[in-house]
Design an enzyme around this catalytic site. Structure first.
Site, short mmCIF file in Angstrom:
data_model
loop_
_atom_site.label_atom_id
_atom_site.label_comp_id
_atom_site.label_asym_id
_atom_site.label_seq_id
_atom_site.Cartn_x
_atom_site.Cartn_y
_atom_site.Cartn_z
N GLY A 90 0.78 -1.23 0.00
CA GLY A 90 0.00 0.00 0.00
C GLY A 90 0.81 1.28 0.00
N HIS A 97 7.97 6.94 5.32
CA HIS A 97 7.06 7.67 6.19
C HIS A 97 6.34 6.72 7.15
CE1 HIS A 97 4.71 6.66 2.58
NE2 HIS A 97 3.62 6.71 3.31
#
Length: 111
Positions: A90, A97
């Site tokens: 995903g 991050h």
């Protein structure tokens, strides 16, 4: 480099910055999945968090430490951190991050 998050760090693209240091930048996600949804990124470009951990374990720790500090500052007594590594998991922006999500229950089963 044509990296969205690098451009945010450089100030070339506006973002709602929550916290910024010489090592990390944290900002509100533009498509939040919870009432609180903050992305915490290293200022230096790494493709994903696995790469951060392999190259600079101290920086990886700083990212998670920052998540806890922000959660505390926002009064979140519980929250979720999430890292997606690779497109199949995903990840859609290929700059490392960490997602900090809070403000609602994530308990399973719901209810």
């Amino acid at each position: 480099m044509d990296c969205l998050f690098c451009k945010i760090v450089a100030g070339q693209i506006p973002a709602s910055i929550v916290k910024s240091t010489n090592l990390i930048t944290a900002f509100n996600d533009i498509t939040p999945q919870a009432p609180t949804h903050i992305l915490i990124i290293p200022n230096q470009h790494f493709a994903n968090m696995a790469e951060v951990a392999q190259s600079n374990l101290e920086l990886a720790g700083e990212i998670f430490k920052t998540a806890g500090e922000i959660a505390s500052e926002l009064g979140l007594d519980s929250y979720r951190t999430n890292v997606n590594t690779g497109a199949g998991a995903g990840q859609s922006v290929f700059h490392a991050h960490l997602h900090l999500l809070g403000g609602r229950s994530f308990a399973w089963p719901p209810g």
